[in-house]
Motif scaffolding. Structure first.
Motif, PDB file in Angstrom:
ATOM      1  N   VAL A 110     -17.542  -6.433   7.408  1.00 26.64           N
ATOM      2  CA  VAL A 110     -16.264  -6.283   6.711  1.00 26.64           C
ATOM      3  C   VAL A 110     -16.591  -6.053   5.243  1.00 26.64           C
ATOM      4  O   VAL A 110     -17.341  -6.832   4.646  1.00 26.64           O
ATOM      5  N   PRO A 111     -16.056  -4.981   4.658  1.00 25.46           N
ATOM      6  CA  PRO A 111     -16.351  -4.719   3.241  1.00 25.46           C
ATOM      7  C   PRO A 111     -15.909  -5.882   2.347  1.00 25.46           C
ATOM      8  O   PRO A 111     -14.892  -6.530   2.594  1.00 25.46           O
ATOM      9  N   ARG A 112     -16.700  -6.135   1.313  1.00 27.34           N
ATOM     10  CA  ARG A 112     -16.331  -7.179   0.349  1.00 27.34           C
ATOM     11  C   ARG A 112     -15.072  -6.750  -0.387  1.00 27.34           C
ATOM     12  O   ARG A 112     -14.875  -5.567  -0.667  1.00 27.34           O
ATOM     13  N   LEU A 113     -14.222  -7.731  -0.676  1.00 25.62           N
ATOM     14  CA  LEU A 113     -12.936  -7.464  -1.302  1.00 25.62           C
ATOM     15  C   LEU A 113     -12.826  -8.210  -2.619  1.00 25.62           C
ATOM     16  O   LEU A 113     -13.362  -9.305  -2.762  1.00 25.62           O
ATOM     17  N   ASP A 119       2.084 -10.995 -12.150  1.00 24.42           N
ATOM     18  CA  ASP A 119       3.256 -11.747 -11.698  1.00 24.42           C
ATOM     19  C   ASP A 119       3.883 -11.171 -10.434  1.00 24.42           C
ATOM     20  O   ASP A 119       4.286 -11.912  -9.547  1.00 24.42           O
ATOM     21  N   GLN A 120       4.004  -9.856 -10.355  1.00 20.07           N
ATOM     22  CA  GLN A 120       4.728  -9.240  -9.242  1.00 20.07           C
ATOM     23  C   GLN A 120       3.862  -8.424  -8.298  1.00 20.07           C
ATOM     24  O   GLN A 120       4.374  -7.888  -7.319  1.00 20.07           O
ATOM     25  N   SER A 121       2.576  -8.279  -8.580  1.00 18.94           N
ATOM     26  CA  SER A 121       1.758  -7.452  -7.694  1.00 18.94           C
ATOM     27  C   SER A 121       0.358  -8.027  -7.526  1.00 18.94           C
ATOM     28  O   SER A 121      -0.105  -8.834  -8.313  1.00 18.94           O
ATOM     29  N   VAL A 122      -0.258  -7.567  -6.455  1.00 24.53           N
ATOM     30  CA  VAL A 122      -1.633  -7.939  -6.144  1.00 24.53           C
ATOM     31  C   VAL A 122      -2.377  -6.652  -5.829  1.00 24.53           C
ATOM     32  O   VAL A 122      -1.865  -5.785  -5.112  1.00 24.53           O
ATOM     33  N   CYS A 123      -3.564  -6.516  -6.391  1.00 24.73           N
ATOM     34  CA  CYS A 123      -4.390  -5.342  -6.123  1.00 24.73           C
ATOM     35  C   CYS A 123      -5.650  -5.813  -5.396  1.00 24.73           C
ATOM     36  O   CYS A 123      -6.361  -6.702  -5.856  1.00 24.73           O
ATOM     37  N   LEU A 124      -5.883  -5.218  -4.243  1.00 26.44           N
ATOM     38  CA  LEU A 124      -7.030  -5.549  -3.410  1.00 26.44           C
ATOM     39  C   LEU A 124      -7.992  -4.364  -3.468  1.00 26.44           C
ATOM     40  O   LEU A 124      -7.646  -3.264  -3.027  1.00 26.44           O
ATOM     41  N   SER A 125      -9.167  -4.571  -4.044  1.00 22.64           N
ATOM     42  CA  SER A 125     -10.162  -3.503  -4.159  1.00 22.64           C
ATOM     43  C   SER A 125     -11.278  -3.728  -3.157  1.00 22.64           C
ATOM     44  O   SER A 125     -11.731  -4.853  -2.963  1.00 22.64           O
ATOM     45  N   SER A 159      -9.707   3.505  -3.470  1.00 21.54           N
ATOM     46  CA  SER A 159     -10.337   2.506  -2.596  1.00 21.54           C
ATOM     47  C   SER A 159      -9.651   1.152  -2.725  1.00 21.54           C
ATOM     48  O   SER A 159     -10.182   0.136  -2.290  1.00 21.54           O
ATOM     49  N   ALA A 160      -8.454   1.140  -3.322  1.00 19.66           N
ATOM     50  CA  ALA A 160      -7.718  -0.105  -3.517  1.00 19.66           C
ATOM     51  C   ALA A 160      -6.422  -0.103  -2.710  1.00 19.66           C
ATOM     52  O   ALA A 160      -5.960   0.944  -2.246  1.00 19.66           O
ATOM     53  N   ILE A 161      -5.868  -1.280  -2.549  1.00 19.74           N
ATOM     54  CA  ILE A 161      -4.563  -1.455  -1.915  1.00 19.74           C
ATOM     55  C   ILE A 161      -3.714  -2.219  -2.915  1.00 19.74           C
ATOM     56  O   ILE A 161      -4.098  -3.298  -3.377  1.00 19.74           O
TER      57      ILE A 161
END
Length: 189
Positions: A110-113, A119-125, A159-161
């Protein structure tokens, strides 16, 4: 490990599109290899690619659908819900996912995250970008947003979510309890 991934993809396709789809993909794999394939062979990501072609769906959408499907499997759902008391907490702990997956399936890569939050968002790289994993995670996050009852916008960006959380209590989330019904029945009696 390949047989486990093959089995998961096969079950996703079977439960979503039926036995006819699974058999057609198995037959196509056998023809492309030039020999008769054993039951369950010819899947992995090639199986999803074949299904996407047959259904005229983008490959990314097939992976997202599979991620969402995984959240409806109760043991997986319970493991994911154990990761956070609410949707935001769940998202903030996603960087622990590769380690947790390794405990259960040591050979699964599983790729490292990396998680960054405002406050209102989360970025998953994804530190090791992988398009298939990215779209699978998008589907998994969508499924868990529904499970928690959160209203959010989820988008793959490079490459982010990015997850913009609008309302964490938009709808009533599914019930979650750490103890099983059997255990709670024993405690009450």
């Amino acid at each position: 490990m390949n047989s486990l991934v093959n089995r998961a993809i096969e079950e996703f396709l079977r439960s979503t599109y039926g036995e006819v789809m699974v058999q057609a993909i198995t037959d196509e794999a056998a023809v492309s290899v030039g020999r008769l394939a054993p039951a369950g062979a010819g899947f992995a990501t090639a199986g999803l690619d074949r299904a996407a072609f047959r259904l005229a769906k983008p490959r990314a959408e097939m992976f997202e659908d599979m991620g969402g499907w995984m959240t409806r499997i109760e043991p997986i759902r319970r493991l994911l819900r154990f990761s956070g008391r609410d949707f935001r907490d769940f998202l903030l702990r996603l960087d622990e996912l590769p380690g947790r997956a390794h405990l259960v399936l040591p050979d699964l890569i599983v790729p490292r995250l990396q998680v960054e939050a405002t406050d209102q968002s989360v970025c998953l790289s994804m530190l090791e970008p992988d398009e298939a994993w990215q779209h699978l995670l998008v589907g998994l996050i969508r499924g868990m947003a529904d499970d928690y009852g959160a209203l959010c916008l989820i988008a793959a960006d490079g490459s982010a979510i990015r997850i913009d959380i609008w309302d964490e209590q938009f709808a009533e989330g599914r019930m979650f309890c750490l103890q099983s019904d059997l255990l709670s029945d024993q405690v009450l009696s």
